[in-house]
Write a protein that holds these residues in place. Structure first.
Motif, PDB file in Angstrom:
ATOM      1  N   TRP A   1      -4.145   0.689  13.458  1.00 19.22           N
ATOM      2  CA  TRP A   1      -3.261   1.266  13.458  1.00 19.22           C
ATOM      3  C   TRP A   1      -2.780   2.099  14.634  1.00 19.22           C
ATOM      4  O   TRP A   1      -4.120   2.398  15.249  1.00 19.22           O
TER       5      TRP A   1
ATOM      6  N   TRP B   1      -9.080  -2.669   1.409  1.00 12.42           N
ATOM      7  CA  TRP B   1      -9.008  -1.275   2.428  1.00 12.42           C
ATOM      8  C   TRP B   1      -9.826  -0.411   2.013  1.00 12.42           C
ATOM      9  O   TRP B   1     -10.506   0.626   2.613  1.00 12.42           O
TER      10      TRP B   1
ATOM     11  N   TYR C   1     -11.548  -0.023  10.596  1.00 16.42           N
ATOM     12  CA  TYR C   1     -10.586   0.509  11.191  1.00 16.42           C
ATOM     13  C   TYR C   1     -10.664   1.160  12.544  1.00 16.42           C
ATOM     14  O   TYR C   1     -11.706   1.970  12.677  1.00 16.42           O
TER      15      TYR C   1
ATOM     16  N   ASP D   1       0.660  -1.000  -0.021  1.00 23.01           N
ATOM     17  CA  ASP D   1      -0.082  -0.079  -0.083  1.00 23.01           C
ATOM     18  C   ASP D   1       0.956   1.101  -0.113  1.00 23.01           C
ATOM     19  O   ASP D   1       2.364   1.111  -0.037  1.00 23.01           O
ATOM     20  N   GLU D   2       0.200   2.146  -0.317  1.00 23.47           N
ATOM     21  CA  GLU D   2       0.702   3.682  -0.081  1.00 23.47           C
ATOM     22  C   GLU D   2       2.384   3.929  -0.766  1.00 23.47           C
ATOM     23  O   GLU D   2       2.974   4.310   0.623  1.00 23.47           O
TER      24      GLU D   2
ATOM     25  N   TRP E   1      -2.296  -5.585   0.119  1.00 26.06           N
ATOM     26  CA  TRP E   1      -3.453  -3.965   0.270  1.00 26.06           C
ATOM     27  C   TRP E   1      -3.465  -4.211  -1.125  1.00 26.06           C
ATOM     28  O   TRP E   1      -2.756  -4.324  -1.899  1.00 26.06           O
TER      29      TRP E   1
HETATM   30  C1  ACM Z   1      -3.588   0.664   5.444  1.00 23.49           C
HETATM   31  O1  ACM Z   1      -3.906   1.319   5.877  1.00 23.49           O
HETATM   32  N1  ACM Z   1      -2.975   2.125   4.462  1.00 23.49           N
HETATM   33  C2  ACM Z   1      -3.919  -0.602   3.820  1.00 23.49           C
END
Ligand code: ACM
Length: 540
Positions: A477, A401, A426, A334-335, A384
């Motif tokens: 997270w 996600w 989340y 991801d990202e 992801w």
């Molecule tokens: C994510 O929340 N960056 C997978």
């Protein structure tokens, strides 16, 4: 003071609402979470005592885990020692091929005893979890160590019933991770997704690359307050920690004995600044870097043009696959900003040589190379949903996600999917719209009710593709979750709702009844374990 009164009044309203719930369904009083598929409540109780014996008709090694869990519970809670007998015990654990789903079970209890039948030890384990939950109704009626007579036929809706924990942003010690696994198992969930590497900390010992933990596990300081606060403040305190390989093995073994699979996540190509701080030569610019103290998305990522990057990651994964028996290895994906790759000659050379269209295809090339290695070790890659961009690796499983769109696309093209959309999964989001009354969180709003409304199966998915939806997962997270108490506050009871979503047939779900079971029985269970759950203050 105003807030204290408001909170108190809403709590009273909350309690009152439950009592007007029409409780005809006797099974509601059992307080079972997640609710089983079929529950019949019969007359009478079975009383456990030192006279209680158990028998097993199988010598499968995993049965030992079931027996240990069951007998430790009676011993620790009541001081009762249940003894094994070679004849038919009062508690009969039976392996039979009556069930298609290995996690399904049939639990029958009567005043003369208990039988739990399943086709696999995992099914017996879930039968034992239900049995243990039944003890709480007895307690409520003043009948210690007794369970109601019931006939329960049960099996989970999904095979992936996961909980994630980010230990990169904040580190959580082994003892907390084990407790987390205990709670996962107690809710009949079966996957622990351990997010082990981040920009802000590398948390797993890798023997071949000691600097990953000597350097990468420690950041100079941590942000105080919210990322958006101006001016930003830091605490000036060096922060970090990591798990040794022995500790990892200990956690994996602990999880295995509770039928929980630990899925490790090693992030790539992005979210890798901590690794680059240790080995800057794996970046495009050569660094130097310090382990990040800022949350967010960072532009320095592994260089996809250098062969050393792949040698390093394959070495790391070679140690990871030895530590984790899980079929799945999560590689993040991801990202990952592409700016360094756009500017770097080696990345551009790779794009030209491999005939790739752009940097998205370069990321896809990256992930496919990693997948080839994992497949050679009989492992499967999960990532992801950004791993869809530039083309999905042939056998990859997608964790969706950014909504469910990526999951639908992956399932339609024949790939397996775990649904974890931010909208419902989340657990770092606020639990109330009244954010001032809550501890600082990343943002968003995710109520208990919204979690309970989560539907992992997209309604417009072709039914032929439905089997690709393996299940769902709650994600934790930890940018703003810096203590164990606060982690529990954010996780429970939202996780209880997620457990029911992933286990119970959709048509059996009722938020009102779930809340009743939660308030009348399940919170007491969590109290007994000292869990710092959030008492919903809303009018539910
Ligand atoms: C994510 O929340 N960056 C997978």
């Amino acid at each position: 003071m105003k807030y204290i009164w408001l909170t108190f009044i809403s709590f009273l309203v909350w309690c009152g609402c439950a009592s007007i719930l029409d409780i005809k369904d006797k099974s509601l009083n059992l307080g079972l979470i997640p609710l089983p598929k079929k529950v019949e409540v019969l007359d009478g109780y079975y009383q456990f005592s030192d006279e209680t014996t158990y028998s097993i008709n199988s010598s499968a090694p995993e049965i030992d885990y079931v027996v240990a869990y069951f007998s430790n519970h009676f011993n620790q809670r009541y001081g009762i020692n249940v003894r094994k007998t070679e004849n038919n015990g009062a508690v009969r654990l039976i392996i039979s091929d009556e069930f298609e789903n290995p996690e399904g079970y049939h639990l029958e209890t009567s005043p003369s005893g208990v039988s739990i039948a399943a086709s696999d030890p995992s099914g017996l384990f879930y039968g034992v979890i239900t049995l243990i939950q039944l003890l709480d109704e007895g307690e409520k009626k003043g009948l210690s160590s007794s369970i109601s007579s019931v006939n329960i036929v049960d099996s989970p809706r999904y095979s992936w019933r996961g909980m994630h924990l980010d230990v990169g942003r904040h580190f959580f010690p082994v003892q907390f991770v084990k407790r987390y696994i205990d709670l996962i198992a107690m809710h009949k969930m079966n996957k622990f997704h351990w997010h082990l590497t981040e920009d802000q900390g590398w948390r797993i010992e890798i023997k071949k690359y000691p600097k990953l933990t000597e350097v990468g596990a420690w950041r100079p300081e941590t942000l105080v307050g919210h990322y958006t606060d101006e001016p930003r403040k830091f605490d000036g305190v060096r922060y970090g920690g990591f798990y040794t390989q022995d500790e990892i093995r200990e956690v994996v073994q602990y999880a295995e004995s509770r039928f929980v699979t630990v899925v490790p996540e090693i992030e790539m190509p992005g979210h890798s600044v901590a690794a680059l701080a240790a080995y800057p030569e794996l970046s495009c610019t050569g660094g130097p870097f310090t382990v990040e103290k800022m949350w967010g998305v960072h532009e320095d990522v592994y260089c996809a043009g250098k062969e050393e990057t792949f040698e390093f990651l394959i070495d790391v994964l070679a140690e990871v696959v030895e530590l984790f028996p899980s079929t799945y290895v999560h590689i993040g994906g991801d990202e990952c900003p592409k700016v360094r790759w756009e500017e770097h000659d080696l990345d551009q050379k790779r794009i030209a040589e491999e005939g790739l269209k752009d940097e998205h295809e370069l990321q896809s090339y990256f992930i496919k190379r990693i997948e080839r290695f994992l497949l050679s070790k009989n492992k499967r890659l999960i990532g992801w949903d950004e791993i869809l961009e530039g083309g999905l690796a042939p056998e990859a499983t997608v964790m969706s996600w950014r909504g469910v769109k990526g999951g639908i696309e992956a399932a339609n093209s024949g790939h397996d999917v775990v649904m974890t959309p931010t909208s419902h999964c989340y657990f770092d989001y606020y639990q109330s719209e009244n954010k001032e009354a809550e501890p600082i969180a990343i943002g968003g709003f995710l109520s208990l009710e919204k979690v309970y409304e989560f539907e992992p199966m997209p309604p417009d998915l072709d039914p032929e593709k439905a089997h690709h939806i393996l299940g769902g997962q709650g994600n934790v997270w930890t940018e703003y979750i810096s203590s164990e108490e606060y982690a529990e506050y954010m996780i429970y009871p939202r996780m209880c709702a997620m457990a029911e979503v992933l286990w119970t047939p959709e048509k059996r779900r009722s938020f009102e009844k779930f809340v009743h079971r939660l308030k009348t029985v399940h919170f007491k269970r969590l109290d007994r374990l000292g869990v710092n759950y959030r008492i919903p203050k809303e009018n539910i």
